[in-house]
Design an enzyme around this catalytic site. Structure first.
Site, PDB file in Angstrom:
ATOM      1  CD  GLU A  48      34.673  43.076  20.112  1.00 41.39           C
ATOM      2  OE1 GLU A  48      33.789  43.004  19.251  1.00 41.39           O
ATOM      3  OE2 GLU A  48      35.352  42.096  20.488  1.00 41.39           O
ATOM      4  CE1 TYR A  64      30.022  48.467  16.849  1.00 44.01           C
ATOM      5  CE2 TYR A  64      32.415  48.560  16.899  1.00 44.01           C
ATOM      6  CZ  TYR A  64      31.243  47.836  16.902  1.00 44.01           C
ATOM      7  OH  TYR A  64      31.300  46.464  16.947  1.00 44.01           O
TER       8      TYR A  64
END
Length: 343
Positions: free
Chosen positions: A14, A241
């Site tokens: 991440e 995202y």
């Protein structure tokens, strides 16, 4: 005006999420008049060119490759962070980190030992929430509904109880990295092998067919309920995202009764896992209307598409005010911890 260091980056899958969130936080804090420096746990303090590149960064559709993560991990020296002037001389460290090394309690414990104040949950709550198996055990003990689960490898008696479809995921990784929906036993081993690329512990969890919701928590109180409607079957990395891949509705169009129930469960989850100041709790609500807690995020994403800022905005708290509130809570806690003992 405060001297604030934003600690971000890291060597987890991440990393891109953390950097994109840090860019948003830096802009907000500087807009509030704070003096802000940026430190990457891998590369250290950012120079002007590196900072400019970070501020212009975006998450992208895919996480870093395993080869990239290996190179990053080889350079990362978290034990040296407290020696940096940017941390030793700051008034507050604003954590924008994700994944085991960033929100699993290690950084938090290091900062506690050196007396550097920081935002978010402490080492215990961070470690507990990151380990999905431990978190589910605590939630079950507290009477918070969470989908049934088993850890891999399965014992023989467990195999007889396994019903498809199941979610297969790494136990201590976020952002749906390494996650699969498995509908047949023939596909199980491949899904486990994918998850094992990111974590040695793999969880199998009952798939809840229903609507997905999330609730932010700020200063121990639940914010607005949001509904997540991804284009894929699950709210995966790409949907999380990539702008346009998910419809996010804040506040969710649901009954007052369900909204109250979800907000109450978010606060109960926050307390059961010993979290502090802020978090985000994710849910699925099944076809009967029963809510199930999937997990709690101790350092929720702070990117332009992230859910905690949207949950706060639906309550009239804009992004700058959210960051300011997080900072104020952490600084107040630091003052209480270092102040004179109560008589």
């Amino acid at each position: 005006m405060k001297r604030i260091t934003v600690l971000t980056g890291g060597s987890t899958p991440e990393r891109h999420v953390a950097l994109a969130g840090a860019a948003q936080v830096v802009r907000a804090l500087r807009g509030l008049g704070h003096v802000v420096t940026i430190v990457d746990t891998v590369d250290g303090p950012l120079d002007e060119a590196s900072e400019r590149a970070m501020l212009e960064s975006s998450v992208g559709r895919d996480p870093p490759t395993l080869e990239e993560l290996s190179h990053l991990a080889a350079r990362e020296r978290p034990e040296l962070l407290p020696t940096l002037p940017e941390l030793r001389e700051t008034e507050l460290v604003f954590l924008v980190l994700h994944g085991q090394q960033g929100e699993g309690g290690e950084i938090q414990a290091l900062l506690d030992l050196t007396g550097i104040p920081y935002t978010g949950s402490g080492p215990l709550g961070s470690a507990v929430a990151m380990d999905k198996d431990v978190a589910k055990r605590l939630l079950t003990a507290a009477g918070v509904p969470t989908p049934e689960w088993q850890m891999w490898p399965l014992a023989e008696w467990e195999e007889s109880q396994l019903e498809f479809p199941v979610i297969v995921k790494p136990s201590k990784v976020g952002s749906s990295v390494g996650l699969s929906v498995v509908r047949a036993e023939a596909d199980l081993v491949a899904a486990v092998e994918l998850a094992e690329r990111y974590d040695r512990e793999v969880m199998l969890e009952r798939y809840i067919d229903g609507r997905e919701f999330t609730v932010g928590v700020l200063n121990e109180k639940a914010l607005a309920v949001g509904e997540i409607i991804p284009q894929h079957e699950t709210f995966d990395y790409e949907c999380k995202y990539t702008p346009g891949m998910t419809e996010e509705v804040f506040p969710a169009v649901i009954s007052d009764e369900l909204a109250v129930q979800l907000r109450d469960l978010a606060e109960r989850t926050h307390r059961a896992l010993k979290l502090r100041e802020f978090s985000r709790v994710d849910f699925r609500v099944d076809q009967t209307g029963t809510p199930w807690v999937l997990e709690a995020n101790t350092l929720p994403g702070l990117t332009g598409t992230s859910l905690l800022p949207q949950s706060a905005a639906a309550c009239g708290i804009d992004f700058a005010a959210l960051c300011d509130t997080i900072c104020s809570g952490a600084l107040q806690r630091a003052r209480e911890q270092t102040g004179p003992p109560k008589q």
